[in-house]
Motif scaffolding. Structure first.
Motif, PDB file in Angstrom:
ATOM      1  N   ARG A  14      53.799  32.362  43.623  1.00  0.00           N
ATOM      2  CA  ARG A  14      53.863  30.954  44.012  1.00  0.00           C
ATOM      3  C   ARG A  14      52.570  30.487  44.692  1.00  0.00           C
ATOM      4  N   ALA A  15      51.520  31.270  44.582  1.00  0.00           N
ATOM      5  CA  ALA A  15      50.262  30.945  45.260  1.00  0.00           C
ATOM      6  C   ALA A  15      49.727  29.589  44.802  1.00  0.00           C
ATOM      7  N   PRO A  16      49.333  28.726  45.745  1.00  0.00           N
ATOM      8  CA  PRO A  16      48.767  27.432  45.372  1.00  0.00           C
ATOM      9  C   PRO A  16      47.539  27.624  44.477  1.00  0.00           C
ATOM     10  N   GLY A  17      47.439  26.821  43.448  1.00  0.00           N
ATOM     11  CA  GLY A  17      46.296  26.898  42.556  1.00  0.00           C
ATOM     12  C   GLY A  17      46.469  27.847  41.398  1.00  0.00           C
ATOM     13  N   LEU A  18      47.481  28.698  41.450  1.00  0.00           N
ATOM     14  CA  LEU A  18      47.742  29.613  40.349  1.00  0.00           C
ATOM     15  C   LEU A  18      48.215  28.819  39.134  1.00  0.00           C
ATOM     16  N   ILE A  19      47.588  29.021  38.005  1.00  0.00           N
ATOM     17  CA  ILE A  19      47.959  28.290  36.802  1.00  0.00           C
ATOM     18  C   ILE A  19      49.379  28.690  36.394  1.00  0.00           C
ATOM     19  N   ASP A  20      50.229  27.706  36.167  1.00  0.00           N
ATOM     20  CA  ASP A  20      51.627  27.943  35.813  1.00  0.00           C
ATOM     21  C   ASP A  20      52.362  28.736  36.887  1.00  0.00           C
ATOM     22  N   ARG A  21      52.004  28.514  38.120  1.00  0.00           N
ATOM     23  CA  ARG A  21      52.655  29.241  39.213  1.00  0.00           C
ATOM     24  C   ARG A  21      54.139  28.943  39.248  1.00  0.00           C
ATOM     25  N   TRP A  22      54.889  29.856  39.852  1.00  0.00           N
ATOM     26  CA  TRP A  22      56.327  29.642  39.998  1.00  0.00           C
ATOM     27  C   TRP A  22      56.557  28.474  40.953  1.00  0.00           C
ATOM     28  N   ASP A  23      57.151  27.414  40.450  1.00  0.00           N
ATOM     29  CA  ASP A  23      57.478  26.272  41.312  1.00  0.00           C
ATOM     30  C   ASP A  23      58.957  25.941  41.214  1.00  0.00           C
ATOM     31  N   PHE A  24      59.717  26.908  40.687  1.00  0.00           N
ATOM     32  CA  PHE A  24      61.159  26.720  40.522  1.00  0.00           C
ATOM     33  C   PHE A  24      61.919  27.340  41.694  1.00  0.00           C
ATOM     34  N   GLU A  25      63.208  27.059  41.758  1.00  0.00           N
ATOM     35  CA  GLU A  25      64.070  27.643  42.780  1.00  0.00           C
ATOM     36  C   GLU A  25      64.956  28.700  42.141  1.00  0.00           C
ATOM     37  N   TRP A  26      65.350  29.673  42.929  1.00  0.00           N
ATOM     38  CA  TRP A  26      66.274  30.687  42.439  1.00  0.00           C
ATOM     39  C   TRP A  26      67.693  30.130  42.443  1.00  0.00           C
ATOM     40  N   ASP A  27      68.392  30.322  41.341  1.00  0.00           N
ATOM     41  CA  ASP A  27      69.790  29.912  41.252  1.00  0.00           C
ATOM     42  C   ASP A  27      70.728  31.076  41.551  1.00  0.00           C
ATOM     43  N   VAL A  28      70.337  32.279  41.127  1.00  0.00           N
ATOM     44  CA  VAL A  28      71.122  33.490  41.379  1.00  0.00           C
ATOM     45  C   VAL A  28      70.177  34.626  41.734  1.00  0.00           C
ATOM     46  N   ILE A  29      70.529  35.391  42.757  1.00  0.00           N
ATOM     47  CA  ILE A  29      69.786  36.606  43.100  1.00  0.00           C
ATOM     48  C   ILE A  29      70.784  37.750  43.141  1.00  0.00           C
ATOM     49  N   HIS A  30      70.575  38.727  42.273  1.00  0.00           N
ATOM     50  CA  HIS A  30      71.458  39.889  42.150  1.00  0.00           C
ATOM     51  C   HIS A  30      70.766  41.081  42.810  1.00  0.00           C
TER      52      HIS A  30
END
Length: 238
Positions: free
Chosen positions: A90-106
């Motif tokens: 999720r690092a700022p400036g990373l191309i196509d960085r993760w900007d989503f939220e987790w819906d499920v964590i197993h």
């Protein structure tokens, strides 16, 4: 990773660097995000590494299924590893960085907590030290829950029951997982919103004496079960 260095990388490159040589294994393949689908994180040790590809296949077109970038190991290392994953991807400036939220964590931890290791890090019940006793494991679970409720407050958390320790397992006592699984249930009395996954029972028919791991048919059964449990907690709408 600084913003400057992140700007020079794509998310896929960051993942490849993070996972290292493991990226060659199917469980650690890079997952491109489909914004139309919910997002699932599988956190766990080698048992989860085994079933991750099957879960991913079963939930194709239903969810983006990610996993932690390495062997999750004992519960006491969860927060450090989770935070490394998050900060890197999720690092700022990373191309196509993760900007989503987790819906499920197993979450699938425990097998590394109940093992005995000696000074050289080898499994040894006679001369080794327990990685985490039940009290420490319980405390670790509470810390994990607290961290995830801050980092991913909207995510549905699922705790898997640790699979059976069979007889003659090096560095582990047979059925040691029973006390740890009981601890999970005691902790979750304070968190009724967290789901459980009885992976232990599902895995029993595939037990191998002297080996906590499973053959392909056992891994396939685990994957089918884990996928079904996760599917039952996916949001109906994005």
């Amino acid at each position: 990773m600084s913003a400057a260095s992140a700007a020079e990388k794509s998310a896929e490159a960051a993942w490849t660097e993070l996972a290292g040589d493991l990226v060659e294994r199917p469980a650690f393949a890079y997952v491109a995000n489909d914004a139309a689908l919910p997002n699932v994180l599988i956190y766990g040790d080698s048992i989860s590494i085994g079933y991750t590809p099957g879960v991913r296949a079963a939930l194709a077109e239903k969810a983006n299924v990610y996993r932690i970038h390495l062997n999750g190991g004992p519960s006491g290392t969860f927060i450090e590893k989770f935070d490394t994953l998050e900060s890197t991807m999720r690092a700022p400036g990373l191309i196509d960085r993760w900007d989503f939220e987790w819906d499920v964590i197993h979450i699938n931890v425990g097998l590394h907590d109940l093992k005995y290791v000696n000074e050289k890090g080898n499994r040894n019940v006679e001369n080794g030290k327990l990685v985490a006793d039940v009290a420490q494991y319980s405390a670790n679970l509470r810390e994990i829950i607290a961290r995830l409720k801050t980092a991913a407050p909207q995510a549905k958390l699922i705790l898997a029951m640790t699979t059976k320790v069979p007889p003659e397992s090096k560095g582990r006592y047979e059925n040691a997982e029973l006390a740890y699984n009981a601890a999970v249930l005691r902790v979750l009395k304070d968190f009724p919103e967290i789901a459980t996954n009885d992976l232990r029972t599902v895995s029993l028919p595939y037990e191998q004496p002297g080996n906590v791991h499973f053959k392909p048919e056992g891994i396939a059964a685990q994957a089918e079960h884990v996928a079904a449990v996760i599917a039952g907690h996916l949001p109906t709408k994005r």
